[in-house]
Motif scaffolding. Structure first.
Motif, PDB file in Angstrom:
ATOM      1  N   ALA A 223       0.822  -1.203   0.000  1.00 48.03           N
ATOM      2  CA  ALA A 223       0.000   0.000   0.000  1.00 48.03           C
ATOM      3  C   ALA A 223       0.862   1.262   0.000  1.00 48.03           C
ATOM      4  O   ALA A 223       0.565   2.245  -0.699  1.00 48.03           O
ATOM      5  CB  ALA A 223      -0.933  -0.005   1.207  1.00 48.03           C
ATOM      6  N   PHE A 224       1.949   1.236   0.769  1.00 51.84           N
ATOM      7  CA  PHE A 224       2.827   2.405   0.818  1.00 51.84           C
ATOM      8  C   PHE A 224       3.514   2.644  -0.520  1.00 51.84           C
ATOM      9  O   PHE A 224       3.616   3.792  -0.976  1.00 51.84           O
ATOM     10  CB  PHE A 224       3.877   2.220   1.911  1.00 51.84           C
ATOM     11  N   ALA A 225       3.985   1.581  -1.165  1.00 53.48           N
ATOM     12  CA  ALA A 225       4.673   1.747  -2.443  1.00 53.48           C
ATOM     13  C   ALA A 225       3.734   2.353  -3.485  1.00 53.48           C
ATOM     14  O   ALA A 225       4.105   3.301  -4.209  1.00 53.48           O
ATOM     15  CB  ALA A 225       5.214   0.406  -2.926  1.00 53.48           C
ATOM     16  N   CYS A 226       2.517   1.843  -3.557  1.00 48.99           N
ATOM     17  CA  CYS A 226       1.548   2.389  -4.523  1.00 48.99           C
ATOM     18  C   CYS A 226       1.213   3.840  -4.192  1.00 48.99           C
ATOM     19  O   CYS A 226       1.185   4.707  -5.085  1.00 48.99           O
ATOM     20  CB  CYS A 226       0.278   1.545  -4.523  1.00 48.99           C
ATOM     21  N   ALA A 227       0.961   4.124  -2.905  1.00 50.31           N
ATOM     22  CA  ALA A 227       0.597   5.483  -2.515  1.00 50.31           C
ATOM     23  C   ALA A 227       1.756   6.458  -2.722  1.00 50.31           C
ATOM     24  O   ALA A 227       1.542   7.610  -3.126  1.00 50.31           O
ATOM     25  CB  ALA A 227       0.145   5.503  -1.058  1.00 50.31           C
ATOM     26  N   ALA A 228       2.985   6.011  -2.469  1.00 46.18           N
ATOM     27  CA  ALA A 228       4.138   6.905  -2.630  1.00 46.18           C
ATOM     28  C   ALA A 228       4.338   7.284  -4.095  1.00 46.18           C
ATOM     29  O   ALA A 228       4.518   8.463  -4.429  1.00 46.18           O
ATOM     30  CB  ALA A 228       5.390   6.226  -2.074  1.00 46.18           C
ATOM     31  N   VAL A 229       4.296   6.307  -4.980  1.00 42.37           N
ATOM     32  CA  VAL A 229       4.490   6.596  -6.402  1.00 42.37           C
ATOM     33  C   VAL A 229       3.375   7.489  -6.934  1.00 42.37           C
ATOM     34  O   VAL A 229       3.619   8.498  -7.614  1.00 42.37           O
ATOM     35  CB  VAL A 229       4.571   5.278  -7.201  1.00 42.37           C
TER      36      VAL A 229
ATOM     37  N   PRO B 112      -7.465  -0.393  -2.850  1.00 40.05           N
ATOM     38  CA  PRO B 112      -7.581   0.824  -3.667  1.00 40.05           C
ATOM     39  C   PRO B 112      -8.129   2.019  -2.892  1.00 40.05           C
ATOM     40  O   PRO B 112      -7.718   3.167  -3.150  1.00 40.05           O
ATOM     41  CB  PRO B 112      -8.541   0.398  -4.791  1.00 40.05           C
ATOM     42  N   ALA B 113      -9.040   1.772  -1.941  1.00 37.02           N
ATOM     43  CA  ALA B 113      -9.575   2.880  -1.154  1.00 37.02           C
ATOM     44  C   ALA B 113      -8.493   3.509  -0.283  1.00 37.02           C
ATOM     45  O   ALA B 113      -8.382   4.743  -0.187  1.00 37.02           O
ATOM     46  CB  ALA B 113     -10.732   2.382  -0.288  1.00 37.02           C
ATOM     47  N   LEU B 114      -7.691   2.672   0.352  1.00 36.29           N
ATOM     48  CA  LEU B 114      -6.600   3.186   1.178  1.00 36.29           C
ATOM     49  C   LEU B 114      -5.577   3.940   0.338  1.00 36.29           C
ATOM     50  O   LEU B 114      -5.155   5.047   0.691  1.00 36.29           O
ATOM     51  CB  LEU B 114      -5.929   2.025   1.916  1.00 36.29           C
TER      52      LEU B 114
ATOM     53  N   LEU C  86      -4.723   8.048   0.609  1.00 36.86           N
ATOM     54  CA  LEU C  86      -3.351   8.497   0.870  1.00 36.86           C
ATOM     55  C   LEU C  86      -2.798   9.302  -0.291  1.00 36.86           C
ATOM     56  O   LEU C  86      -2.080  10.290  -0.092  1.00 36.86           O
ATOM     57  CB  LEU C  86      -2.458   7.283   1.153  1.00 36.86           C
ATOM     58  N   THR C  87      -3.133   8.909  -1.518  1.00 34.76           N
ATOM     59  CA  THR C  87      -2.617   9.614  -2.687  1.00 34.76           C
ATOM     60  C   THR C  87      -3.184  11.025  -2.772  1.00 34.76           C
ATOM     61  O   THR C  87      -2.451  11.989  -3.039  1.00 34.76           O
ATOM     62  CB  THR C  87      -2.964   8.829  -3.963  1.00 34.76           C
ATOM     63  N   LEU C  88      -4.474  11.164  -2.554  1.00 37.14           N
ATOM     64  CA  LEU C  88      -5.099  12.486  -2.662  1.00 37.14           C
ATOM     65  C   LEU C  88      -4.547  13.447  -1.617  1.00 37.14           C
ATOM     66  O   LEU C  88      -4.277  14.621  -1.922  1.00 37.14           O
ATOM     67  CB  LEU C  88      -6.615  12.354  -2.512  1.00 37.14           C
ATOM     68  N   TYR C  89      -4.369  12.967  -0.396  1.00 36.71           N
ATOM     69  CA  TYR C  89      -3.862  13.867   0.647  1.00 36.71           C
ATOM     70  C   TYR C  89      -2.379  14.175   0.458  1.00 36.71           C
ATOM     71  O   TYR C  89      -1.978  15.343   0.382  1.00 36.71           O
ATOM     72  CB  TYR C  89      -4.097  13.256   2.023  1.00 36.71           C
TER      73      TYR C  89
ATOM     74  N   ALA D 165       3.045   9.204   4.922  1.00 35.59           N
ATOM     75  CA  ALA D 165       2.233   8.254   4.155  1.00 35.59           C
ATOM     76  C   ALA D 165       2.425   6.829   4.664  1.00 35.59           C
ATOM     77  O   ALA D 165       1.464   6.049   4.745  1.00 35.59           O
ATOM     78  CB  ALA D 165       2.586   8.342   2.671  1.00 35.59           C
ATOM     79  N   LEU D 166       3.655   6.484   5.023  1.00 34.45           N
ATOM     80  CA  LEU D 166       3.918   5.143   5.553  1.00 34.45           C
ATOM     81  C   LEU D 166       3.176   4.917   6.863  1.00 34.45           C
ATOM     82  O   LEU D 166       2.570   3.855   7.073  1.00 34.45           O
ATOM     83  CB  LEU D 166       5.424   4.956   5.740  1.00 34.45           C
ATOM     84  N   LYS D 167       3.195   5.893   7.743  1.00 36.15           N
ATOM     85  CA  LYS D 167       2.501   5.734   9.023  1.00 36.15           C
ATOM     86  C   LYS D 167       0.984   5.732   8.843  1.00 36.15           C
ATOM     87  O   LYS D 167       0.266   5.044   9.575  1.00 36.15           O
ATOM     88  CB  LYS D 167       2.925   6.853   9.985  1.00 36.15           C
ATOM     89  N   ASP D 168       0.491   6.492   7.864  1.00 37.77           N
ATOM     90  CA  ASP D 168      -0.953   6.550   7.649  1.00 37.77           C
ATOM     91  C   ASP D 168      -1.511   5.271   7.022  1.00 37.77           C
ATOM     92  O   ASP D 168      -2.736   5.105   6.974  1.00 37.77           O
ATOM     93  CB  ASP D 168      -1.309   7.746   6.758  1.00 37.77           C
TER      94      ASP D 168
END
Length: 293
Positions: free
Chosen positions: A82-88, A141-143, A147-150, A208-211
């Motif tokens: 989840a973190f890798a997807c959200a970070a990119v 995908p929701a998570l 994270l991506t939007l914020y 993002a990792l902590k969230d």
């Protein structure tokens, strides 16, 4: 200029005065006092843990079971995924929104500003719940979307501020050489801005990792969800404390690994040939123009 004068000039340009002997002794006392207070707090916490029998074999033996270890590893893998997807995606969204905020077209700039301000003001948990419940999106995908939007909106402001912080003369010089706006942004402004913004970018990625731990609220089987599931099935008092003592150092280690990676990238950039200063040769007499002899 003598060495003493040069040293004086360097001291005068510092952000604060160099402490004298009394200030150094005072700072040493502050350091000793702070260290003693931290050690006292750590000792008090250890005393409470021993007093409540948190280090007994009965409370730690379940973690030797293969099923619990596999559950923790699965949760850790889901957290990293989840973190890798959200970070990119956050970096990409931040770059797009920052480009929109720097656009010369007013409607594009207004739309990008509206998106940035809205998603920055919206709590992450509210966005995740809205995407998961109202839009009926799957947990992962929701998570990632929340994270991506914020984080993407926050990184957009970081990118925009970093690009605007680059000296204006470099932009004007690039335009004077005939470079287009896209070339100026990609070859002149963005590389310098990224190097300056790297600590801030890594700090936001740590957030993002902590969230990603918010995923357990929407039944996403991440690391914290695995720990909660393990603690709820243990049959002794205060089962969450041993679980937290296992999960917390791993979270801290991942955040420290990100910080180390940022330091490594910064050092690599400083050693890069393209970013090193180039020695300029001494001036030589120019060609004499006809009729000027």
């Amino acid at each position: 200029m003598t060495a003493h004068a040069l040293h004086g000039d360097l001291e005068s340009t510092a952000l604060y005065d160099i402490p004298g002997p009394r200030a150094q002794r005072r700072h040493l006392l502050y350091g000793i006092g702070s260290t003693a207070a931290i050690l006292a707090l750590a000792g008090w916490i250890l005393y409470l843990l021993f007093d409540t029998n948190q280090f007994t074999a009965a409370k730690w033996s379940p973690f030797a079971y293969q099923g619990i270890q596999e559950l923790l590893l699965k949760g850790l893998w889901n957290t990293l995924k989840a973190f890798a997807c959200a970070a990119v995606l956050s970096l990409l969204l931040g770059a797009v929104l920052a480009t929109g905020r720097l656009s010369i077209h007013r409607p594009v700039r207004w739309l990008a500003t509206l998106c940035v301000e809205f998603f920055r003001a919206m709590p992450v948990l509210v966005m995740i719940f809205f995407i998961f419940v109202a839009l009926k999106v799957q947990p992962l995908p929701a998570l990632v979307a929340g994270l991506t939007l914020y984080n993407g909106s926050v990184l957009a402001e970081v990118f925009r501020t970093g690009i605007n912080a680059v000296e204006r003369g470099q932009r004007e010089a690039a335009y004077a050489l005939g470079m287009r706006k896209t070339q100026v942004m990609s070859h002149i402004l963005a590389p310098q801005a990224v190097r300056a913004m790297l600590p801030t970018i890594i700090s936001q990625l740590v957030v993002a990792l902590k969230d990603t731990s918010l995923g357990y609220l929407i039944t996403y089987e991440e690391f914290l969800h695995a720990g909660k599931l393990i603690a709820s099935n243990l049959d002794y008092d205060l089962p969450f404390i041993p679980v937290v003592m296992i999960i917390s150092p791993i979270y801290i280690g991942m955040c420290m690994l990100l910080s180390w990676f940022a330091t490594w990238v910064a050092r690599r950039e400083r050693r890069n040939v393209k970013t090193k200063a180039v020695k300029v040769g001494p001036p030589e007499p120019g060609v004499v123009l006809p009729g000027r002899e």
